[in-house]
Design a protein around this motif. Structure first.
Motif, PDB file in Angstrom:
ATOM      1  N   UNK A  74       0.924  -1.144  -0.020  1.00  0.00           N
ATOM      2  CA  UNK A  74      -0.032  -0.153  -0.131  1.00  0.00           C
ATOM      3  C   UNK A  74       0.951   1.324   0.150  1.00  0.00           C
ATOM      4  N   UNK A  75       2.135   1.186   0.673  1.00  0.00           N
ATOM      5  CA  UNK A  75       2.700   2.369   0.649  1.00  0.00           C
ATOM      6  C   UNK A  75       3.463   2.572  -0.577  1.00  0.00           C
ATOM      7  N   UNK A  76       4.083   1.349  -1.265  1.00  0.00           N
ATOM      8  CA  UNK A  76       4.591   1.587  -2.307  1.00  0.00           C
ATOM      9  C   UNK A  76       3.792   2.144  -3.558  1.00  0.00           C
ATOM     10  N   UNK A  77       2.555   1.610  -3.746  1.00  0.00           N
ATOM     11  CA  UNK A  77       1.832   1.986  -4.976  1.00  0.00           C
ATOM     12  C   UNK A  77       1.169   3.607  -4.562  1.00  0.00           C
ATOM     13  N   UNK A  78       1.508   4.038  -3.412  1.00  0.00           N
ATOM     14  CA  UNK A  78       1.281   5.531  -3.142  1.00  0.00           C
ATOM     15  C   UNK A  78       2.337   6.386  -3.903  1.00  0.00           C
ATOM     16  N   UNK A 104      -0.182   4.102   7.647  1.00  0.00           N
ATOM     17  CA  UNK A 104      -1.350   3.224   8.345  1.00  0.00           C
ATOM     18  C   UNK A 104      -1.009   1.700   8.240  1.00  0.00           C
ATOM     19  N   UNK A 105      -1.483   0.683   9.240  1.00  0.00           N
ATOM     20  CA  UNK A 105      -1.215  -0.557   9.190  1.00  0.00           C
ATOM     21  C   UNK A 105      -2.487  -1.044   8.531  1.00  0.00           C
ATOM     22  N   UNK A 106      -1.969  -1.983   7.586  1.00  0.00           N
ATOM     23  CA  UNK A 106      -3.196  -2.737   7.184  1.00  0.00           C
ATOM     24  C   UNK A 106      -3.240  -4.170   7.414  1.00  0.00           C
ATOM     25  N   UNK A 107      -4.140  -5.039   7.342  1.00  0.00           N
ATOM     26  CA  UNK A 107      -4.365  -6.217   7.508  1.00  0.00           C
ATOM     27  C   UNK A 107      -3.787  -6.708   8.908  1.00  0.00           C
ATOM     28  N   UNK A 108      -3.678  -6.003   9.840  1.00  0.00           N
ATOM     29  CA  UNK A 108      -3.093  -6.533  11.227  1.00  0.00           C
ATOM     30  C   UNK A 108      -4.088  -7.368  11.948  1.00  0.00           C
TER      31      UNK A 108
END
Length: 279
Positions: A48-52, A239-243
């Motif tokens: 998610x960070x990379x595609x931002x 943000x943390x995803x899928x935690x």
């Protein structure tokens, strides 16, 4: 019945886009990087960070999330199918002109590190690719893996029982079972990394502790961008995803797993030349 037509139309559009991607696959370069692991180690957040980043395009078609699953599940579909998931040279050139830097394309597939055939397949097709490996405390990783499967409804056993049943469940070589129930085996990281270390130059592999990534996301993200060859880019939030936090693990099970992994972690430290902060 009212929703039948829209669903059918959506599937038709999806199929048309997939076919278009395959027809134009000769104009779609292979990826520059792969996030290969580990499962439950932060790969979704990192993706998610990379595609931002303005120079990292999403997979094609747009509904694809972070991986094509080509190298483990879809290998038989062929290279044209794989290429169909990535942007065309023209699209990449437009991004580079707009943002003044090199575009970098990749995917994030934590199963790639674990599957025994993937390293060889990647080396044959993309020998110059760069790999990012997130490594989480294997005790916490195993528990988070179990919690995910429990939540998905494919794990009826409690954690201790699931660990005890793992060997018999995965002994037949059935891939879904190996994926679903390999709680303990996935944390023996070195045995899964050796095929990658044997086939790729060490400079092509970046190892990052998940705990460092969670604790220092901005700094870790900056280092990963540099490794990929991307210009610096600050995100508004990390943000943390899928935690799935590891709270609630039985202490006796935790102690057993900690002791079990101790020699494997020591061998990993020595092989990679990095200090791990796990208990």
């Amino acid at each position: 019945m009212k929703n039948a037509a829209p669903r059918g139309a959506k599937e038709q559009v999806r199929e048309l886009l997939v076919r278009y991607g395959e027809r134009t696959s000769d104009r779609r370069p292979l990826p520059d990087f792969l996030v290969i692991g580990t499962k439950r180690g932060g790969t979704t957040s990192l993706w998610r960070y990379l595609i931002q980043h303005p120079l990292v395009p999403r997979l094609f078609p747009a509904w694809n999330t972070k991986t094509s699953h080509y190298f483990e599940e879809n290998w038989g579909r062929g290279e044209a199918w794989y290429r169909s998931h990535f942007p065309t040279e023209r699209q990449r050139a437009a991004l580079e002109k707009k943002h003044g830097g090199p575009s970098k394309v990749g995917e994030a597939a934590p199963l790639y590190m674990f599957h025994p055939e993937v390293a060889g397949r990647v080396a044959d097709l993309m020998p110059g690719a760069r790999m990012i490996v997130l490594l989480r405390d294997p005790v916490e990783r195993a528990f988070s893996h179990w919690k995910e499967r429990r939540g998905e409804g494919v794990e009826p056993l409690d954690f201790a029982a699931a660990l005890e049943a793992e060997q018999s469940r995965t002994a037949g070589g059935d891939w879904p079972a190996s994926d679903w129930y390999s709680y303990r085996a996935r944390g023996r990281y070195l045995e899964h990394l050796e095929p990658w270390l044997a086939r790729f130059d060490r400079s092509q592999l970046l190892f990052v502790q998940s705990e460092t990534f969670y604790r220092e996301p901005a700094a870790t993200y900056a280092g990963i961008l540099d490794f990929i060859g991307l210009p610096a880019h600050d995100l508004p939030a990390y943000d943390v995803f899928n935690d799935r936090p590891g709270k609630g693990m039985d202490e006796a099970v935790r102690a057993e797993l900690t002791g079990y992994y101790r020699p494997f972690n020591a061998a990993l430290e020595e092989r990679l030349g990095m200090r791990l902060t796990w208990p």
